[in-house]
Design an enzyme around this catalytic site. Structure first.
Site, short mmCIF file in Angstrom:
data_model
loop_
_atom_site.label_atom_id
_atom_site.label_comp_id
_atom_site.label_asym_id
_atom_site.label_seq_id
_atom_site.Cartn_x
_atom_site.Cartn_y
_atom_site.Cartn_z
N ASP A 25 167.21 26.14 -53.88
CA ASP A 25 168.30 25.50 -53.14
C ASP A 25 169.49 26.44 -53.00
O ASP A 25 169.71 27.31 -53.84
CB ASP A 25 168.71 24.21 -53.88
CG ASP A 25 169.53 23.27 -52.98
OD1 ASP A 25 169.50 23.45 -51.74
OD2 ASP A 25 170.19 22.38 -53.52
N HIS A 42 167.98 30.96 -45.05
CA HIS A 42 166.55 30.68 -45.24
C HIS A 42 165.75 31.98 -45.13
O HIS A 42 164.81 32.22 -45.89
CB HIS A 42 166.05 29.68 -44.20
CG HIS A 42 166.71 28.33 -44.29
ND1 HIS A 42 166.97 27.71 -45.48
CD2 HIS A 42 167.18 27.49 -43.32
CE1 HIS A 42 167.55 26.54 -45.26
NE2 HIS A 42 167.71 26.39 -43.95
N LEU A 136 147.79 34.93 -60.20
CA LEU A 136 148.90 33.95 -60.14
C LEU A 136 148.50 32.90 -59.12
O LEU A 136 148.01 33.23 -58.04
CB LEU A 136 150.19 34.64 -59.70
CG LEU A 136 151.40 33.71 -59.45
CD1 LEU A 136 151.96 33.20 -60.78
CD2 LEU A 136 152.50 34.44 -58.67
C1 IPE Z 1 165.53 20.21 -52.10
O1 IPE Z 1 166.69 20.74 -51.55
C2 IPE Z 1 164.35 20.55 -51.26
C3 IPE Z 1 164.01 21.97 -51.16
C4 IPE Z 1 164.55 22.96 -51.78
C5 IPE Z 1 162.90 22.24 -50.30
P1 IPE Z 1 167.67 19.87 -50.66
O2 IPE Z 1 168.83 20.73 -50.34
O3 IPE Z 1 166.93 19.27 -49.53
O4 IPE Z 1 168.07 18.69 -51.68
P2 IPE Z 1 169.27 17.64 -51.61
O5 IPE Z 1 169.26 17.02 -50.25
O6 IPE Z 1 170.55 18.39 -51.83
O7 IPE Z 1 168.99 16.69 -52.74
C1 IPE Z 2 167.19 25.09 -49.60
O1 IPE Z 2 168.43 25.51 -49.17
C2 IPE Z 2 166.13 25.30 -48.53
C3 IPE Z 2 165.56 24.06 -47.99
C4 IPE Z 2 165.85 22.86 -48.34
C5 IPE Z 2 164.58 24.24 -46.93
P1 IPE Z 2 169.39 24.52 -48.38
O2 IPE Z 2 169.14 24.66 -46.94
O3 IPE Z 2 169.28 23.14 -48.92
O4 IPE Z 2 170.83 25.13 -48.73
P2 IPE Z 2 172.13 24.32 -49.06
O5 IPE Z 2 171.83 23.39 -50.18
O6 IPE Z 2 172.53 23.59 -47.81
O7 IPE Z 2 173.12 25.38 -49.44
MG MG Z 3 170.24 22.10 -50.35
#
Ligand code: IPE
Ligand code: IPE
Ligand code: MG
Length: 265
Positions: A25, A42, A136
């Site tokens: 995240d 990303h 792995l």
């Molecule tokens: C969780 O991250 C899902 C992934 C990393 C794929 P999110 O950014 O979607 O989670 P929330 O919405 O903050 O809980």
């Molecule tokens: C996690 O990073 C990736 C996915 C959920 C695909 P985020 O896109 O949730 O990044 P933040 O949380 O908005 O910074």
């Molecule tokens: Mg996020």
């Protein structure tokens, strides 16, 4: 081979986590801090994935599970969703051969029926290419949700064992979970500062050690991973017992009742 369940037996607590599960995240915030579009985060995140795979092999981690796209991430703006889908395609196209050359087996868990055909074909091809590898096991959770997983397992279990209705046990359900091929995670890592599970492996995390870091996923590196492992190594994994009991060696397959012995034979 069936793995020991943390609630039905006392599993091993290896010094090096055998299975590490990660919520990657913070990509969007990483990009925003740099005045870049969210999707640039990303893209950068894929580089961290590459480094994590290498780091796991070097450290003797056997299973690495990465949450790439949740069943709730469809709620994001359509542009971001389609960028993520295309990124998944290009990452598979670019990385599958390299994973294979490094002895990594790729598995994708989640409701892949929700993806377009091109991506589904690519997933199937990459899984086939790497199917015999054992160094792995890299699992990518895509269109995955913990509740989806439990429900699809319940649906398949009840179809297979209708005669047991009303008396299903954990051992009946476990083989139908999407990650039945892996032990329960030893270590869970979430980057990005949030302290929640976000519908990740809700069943499998029952006794996993949880580690949260404020580092954003594109910033997460080998040193950060080692800090997470060091934190894990400092934990006392009691699985319901007392500290005093841990001092006395127990048979690893210790079962509390004779009935359990029968079910786990
Ligand atoms: C969780 O991250 C899902 C992934 C990393 C794929 P999110 O950014 O979607 O989670 P929330 O919405 O903050 O809980
Ligand atoms: C996690 O990073 C990736 C996915 C959920 C695909 P985020 O896109 O949730 O990044 P933040 O949380 O908005 O910074
Ligand atoms: Mg996020």
């Amino acid at each position: 081979m069936a793995f020991l369940s943390s609630t039905r037996q006392i599993p091993a607590a290896p010094a090096v986590p055998c299975h590490v599960a990660v919520i990657m995240d913070g990509n969007g915030r990483w990009a925003k801090k740099r005045f870049l579009p969210r999707v640039a985060g990303h893209k950068r995140g894929v580089e961290t994935v590459r480094a994590m795979v290498k780091a796991c092999i070097e450290r003797g981690v056997e299973f690495l599970t990465l949450f790439a796209f949740s069943s709730e991430n469809w709620r994001r703006p359509p542009d971001e969703v389609s960028f993520l889908m295309n990124l998944f395609v290009s990452a598979l196209e670019q990385e599958a051969e390299r994973l294979h050359a490094n002895g990594v087996r790729l598995r994708v868990v989640g409701d892949v029926a929700g993806f377009e055909q091109r991506l589904r074909d690519l997933i199937a091809r990459s899984e086939q290419l790497t199917a015999a590898n054992t160094k792995l096991i890299l699992t990518v959770a895509a269109n995955y949700g913990g509740r989806w997983d439990v429900l699809q397992a319940v649906n398949r279990m009840t179809a297979a064992l209708p005669e047991k209705l009303g008396s299903y046990g954990e051992e009946d359900l476990a083989p139908y979970l999407a990650m039945a091929y892996a032990p329960e995670p030893d270590l869970f890592i979430r980057t990005g500062g949030e302290k929640r599970i976000s519908n990740f492996l809700i069943w499998q995390l029952a006794y996993t050690e949880l580690y949260f870091t404020d580092l954003l996923w594109p910033e997460f590196n080998d040193a950060a991973f080692d800090a997470a492992i060091a934190s894990y190594q400092g934990r006392e994994r009691r699985f319901g017992r007392t500290s005093e009991q841990l001092a006395v060696p127990l048979a690893p397959t210790f079962s509390p009742t004779p009935a359990d012995d029968k079910n786990n034979a």
